[in-house]
Each structure stands twice: as structure tokens, then as C-alpha cells.
Design an enzyme around this catalytic site. Structure first.
Site, PDB file in Angstrom:
ATOM      1  N   CYS A 110      47.335  39.809  49.351  1.00  0.00           N
ATOM      2  CA  CYS A 110      45.977  39.719  49.893  1.00  0.00           C
ATOM      3  C   CYS A 110      45.664  38.250  50.149  1.00  0.00           C
ATOM      4  CB  CYS A 110      44.994  40.300  48.895  1.00  0.00           C
ATOM      5  SG  CYS A 110      45.007  39.361  47.354  1.00  0.00           S
TER       6      CYS A 110
ATOM      7  N   CYS B 294      40.266  33.164  43.131  1.00  0.00           N
ATOM      8  CA  CYS B 294      39.959  33.764  44.429  1.00  0.00           C
ATOM      9  C   CYS B 294      38.465  33.602  44.721  1.00  0.00           C
ATOM     10  CB  CYS B 294      40.335  35.245  44.435  1.00  0.00           C
ATOM     11  SG  CYS B 294      39.870  36.014  45.983  1.00  0.00           S
TER      12      CYS B 294
ATOM     13  N   HIS C 290      40.336  42.550  31.130  1.00  0.00           N
ATOM     14  CA  HIS C 290      40.983  41.916  32.280  1.00  0.00           C
ATOM     15  C   HIS C 290      40.527  40.450  32.381  1.00  0.00           C
ATOM     16  CE1 HIS C 290      42.135  41.050  36.418  1.00  0.00           C
ATOM     17  NE2 HIS C 290      42.951  42.100  36.331  1.00  0.00           N
TER      18      HIS C 290
ATOM     19  N   GLU D 116      39.944  38.529  34.819  1.00  0.00           N
ATOM     20  CA  GLU D 116      38.869  38.304  35.797  1.00  0.00           C
ATOM     21  C   GLU D 116      37.506  38.606  35.164  1.00  0.00           C
ATOM     22  OE1 GLU D 116      39.055  40.595  39.516  1.00  0.00           O
ATOM     23  OE2 GLU D 116      36.882  40.755  39.413  1.00  0.00           O
TER      24      GLU D 116
ATOM     25  N   THR E  77      36.467  43.055  41.035  1.00  0.00           N
ATOM     26  CA  THR E  77      36.936  43.135  42.433  1.00  0.00           C
ATOM     27  C   THR E  77      37.891  44.302  42.664  1.00  0.00           C
ATOM     28  OG1 THR E  77      38.711  41.604  41.922  1.00  0.00           O
ATOM     29  CG2 THR E  77      36.736  40.648  42.884  1.00  0.00           C
TER      30      THR E  77
ATOM     31  N   CYS F 116      36.680  44.253  46.157  1.00  0.00           N
ATOM     32  CA  CYS F 116      37.249  43.446  47.232  1.00  0.00           C
ATOM     33  C   CYS F 116      37.735  44.326  48.380  1.00  0.00           C
ATOM     34  CB  CYS F 116      38.383  42.632  46.637  1.00  0.00           C
ATOM     35  SG  CYS F 116      39.440  41.936  47.860  1.00  0.00           S
TER      36      CYS F 116
HETATM   37 FE1  F3S Z   1      43.002  39.481  46.332  1.00  0.00          FE
HETATM   38 FE2  F3S Z   1      40.894  38.079  45.821  1.00  0.00          FE
HETATM   39 FE3  F3S Z   1      40.701  40.563  46.517  1.00  0.00          FE
HETATM   40  S1  F3S Z   1      42.822  37.951  44.754  1.00  0.00           S
HETATM   41  S2  F3S Z   1      42.509  41.526  45.727  1.00  0.00           S
HETATM   42  S3  F3S Z   1      41.430  38.919  47.817  1.00  0.00           S
HETATM   43  S4  F3S Z   1      39.533  39.564  44.918  1.00  0.00           S
END
Ligand code: F3S
Length: 291
Positions: free
Chosen positions: A16, A105, A133, A135, A172, A200
Site C-alpha cells: 500500500c 503512515c 496492535h 498502531e 486503519t 484505510c
Molecule cells: Fe497502508 Fe497506511 Fe493504509 S500503512 S494499509 S496505507 S494505513
């Protein structure tokens, strides 16, 4: 074993945007001649894929854990992993005066900023995700009085007062269906909860593409790290639709026997799975079958 077979890749799979950026950041650090003699560290797993982590270790990065921060020296290079870190760890790194590179990210950072804003506005914070997790640990460390829920059943036991206002955000990589279930419940019983859906787009796209793929083929291989939350979710989604679903970290995990009699083979991969791994597995399948 050799019979005519086709391999179908999910419409969206693999790296991603956030993982790509984290990988590029580390590559740029390695290429900068000013960094040749500096010690280079990555805090935790850069992304949840062993292949990527080991590749950077071979190229000169040392992976350190949060408990090892005290051994860092002023001027050392430290890269913050894509899932981010807690407020406490950020402070410790700053005190150490290391050269910090943040591969968190942008979508993870956005959730953190939005929660900080909501607290300033007087909201109490609710969060949907997995407490363990990295995050979630990172994001929630910035919030006071935050309640975290992984499942609808847990959410039903939440202490939500009707006369207060709440701000809810999500991990996310939260499973879209799980989110919709919890959202429906909140909308029905608690109109005082403002819902900020931050699943996300890359995660959603990969989940939807996996659903379509799982219906279309006889067997699905989900490629990615066992520690990767989004890979695990792709596996769960596929398995619930197609019982012939297997999670593979590398080509070594592929067992010939499961391909017996299968002629339509599906491949999907988590957001931290590099193309090289996908290609190796695909080639091995092609070698076994006449595909
Ligand atoms: Fe990747 Fe960032 Fe989404 S690491 S899965 S673009 S939250």
C-alpha cells in the site's frame, strides 16, 4: 502434478501507499553518503513482513525494541515504523537526541491529530480496534480517558453517558463489516457519538478484492506475514467465503497436496507483502501445475 490451471490475482493486492513510503524512506537513508558511518536503527518492525525487515537488516539497519532505547547514542539514525509509536517512546527518542525519521503512515498520524483535536473540543474518546496492535497502542497513548473496543459485544458494555459528547475513531485495518455492525449499534442507541471512520482505503480495497476473488476461484492463497493484521483479515474474509484458503508467508509454506485437482487458483496479498514474495510463490505454483 501437472494439469491445466489458471492463476488469478486479486484486483488489488500487495504494497500500500504507507508501506511503499516506509520502504522508500529507508532506501533513501541508505543511499545518502552522509549516513555511511552512522549507526542506523529501525524501531520495531518497519512493516509487518519478515522479508522486508530482514532485507533492511542485511542492508545495514539494526532492528531495536522499545526496551533498548537507552543504548542509543546522540546522532544515531532511528526510523519510526509505519504503525507509529507511543507518546512516551517519542519523548524518550527526542531526549536521546537521535536523528529521527518518521515512517508512520500518514493515515495513522491523521487519526492521532484528529483525536487530539476532539479532546480539545471537549469530546470523550472511543476507539474501535485491537488494543494489542502497535498502531492502536501508539494512537491511544495520546488520548486521556479513552475506551477501546475490538468487538460489538465489548462495545455494548461501554460506559457511554447520554449527556456527554463522544468522538469515535477506528484502527486503519479494522474489518469493514465489523465496523458497520458497531456503527449501526451506536447510531441506534447513541446519537451523541460522532463517528470518524478511518479504515484505510487500501485496506478496504484489498478486502473487497479478496471477497470477489474468493467467490471466483477454487483455492485462495493469502500471501503475507502472520503478524500482519491486514493479511490476517484478508485470510479470515477469504476463508469465510472459500474454505480452501491458505495463508503463506513464503513459497516454503506451499504444500503441493492442496493444489490437487484445482484448476482456478486465486492469489491475494496483504499491504506489507513485497512483489518479490508474490512472484516467488506464483512461480512455484506455476512450476507445480501447468499454469
Ligand atoms: Fe497502508 Fe497506511 Fe493504509 S500503512 S494499509 S496505507 S494505513
Amino acid at each position: 502434478m501437472s494439469h491445466k490451471a489458471i492463476i488469478i490475482r486479486a484486483n488489488k493486492m500487495g504494497f500500500c501507499f504507507g508501506v511503499m513510503k516506509a520502504v522508500r524512506l529507508c532506501e533513501n537513508i541508505l543511499q545518502n553518503p552522509n549516513n555511511v558511518n552512522k549507526k542506523k536503527y529501525i524501531l520495531g518492525m518497519l512493516v509487518h513482513n519478515d522479508f522486508v525487515v530482514q532485507d533492511f537488516q542485511k542492508k545495514g539497519f539494526v532492528t531495536i525494541e522499545e526496551s533498548e532505547i537507552s543504548s542509543l547514542k546522540k546522532g544515531d539514525i532511528v526510523v519510526i515504523r509505519a504503525h507509529g509509536i507511543t507518546k512516551e517512546i517519542q519523548q524518550k527518542l527526542e531526549e536521546k537526541e537521535v536523528e529521527l525519521y518518521d515512517a508512520t503512515c500518514i493515515f495513522v498520524s491523521q487519526i492521532k491529530w484528529k483525536i487530539l483535536w476532539a479532546m480539545e473540543q471537549g469530546y470523550d474518546i472511543l476507539f474501535l480496534g485491537d488494543k494489542e496492535h502497535p498502531e492502536v497502542k501508539g494512537i491511544t497513548s495520546y488520548a486521556e480517558n479513552i475506551q477501546v473496543f475490538a468487538e460489538l459485544e465489548e462495545l455494548k458494555r461501554a460506559k457511554i453517558q447520554k449527556d456527554r459528547k463522544y468522538f469515535l475513531s477506528t484502527q486503519t485495518t479494522l474489518h469493514q463489516k465489523k465496523f458497520l455492525e458497531m456503527k449501526k449499534y451506536l447510531e441506534e442507541f447513541y446519537p451523541n457519538v460522532y463517528i470518524f471512520n478511518k479504515i484505510c482505503g487500501a485496506t478496504q480495497e484489498r478486502q473487497r478484492a479478496t471477497e470477489i476473488l474468493a467467490k471466483e476461484v477454487e483455492i485462495v492463497f493469502v500471501l503475507g506475514g502472520r503478524k500482519s493484521s491486514n493479511t490476517k483479515k484478508l485470510y479470515e474474509i477469504s476463508k469465510s467465503i472459500n474454505p480452501n484458503t491458505y495463508l503463506l508467508e513464503s513459497e516454503e509454506d506451499l504444500e503441493e497436496a492442496c493444489l490437487q485437482g484445482k484448476s482456478k487458483i486465486g492469489l491475494t496479498a496483504g499491504a506489507s507483502t513485497p512483489e518479490e514474495i508474490i512472484r516467488n510463490i506464483e512461480n512455484k505454483i506455476r512450476g507445480i501445475l501447468d499454469a
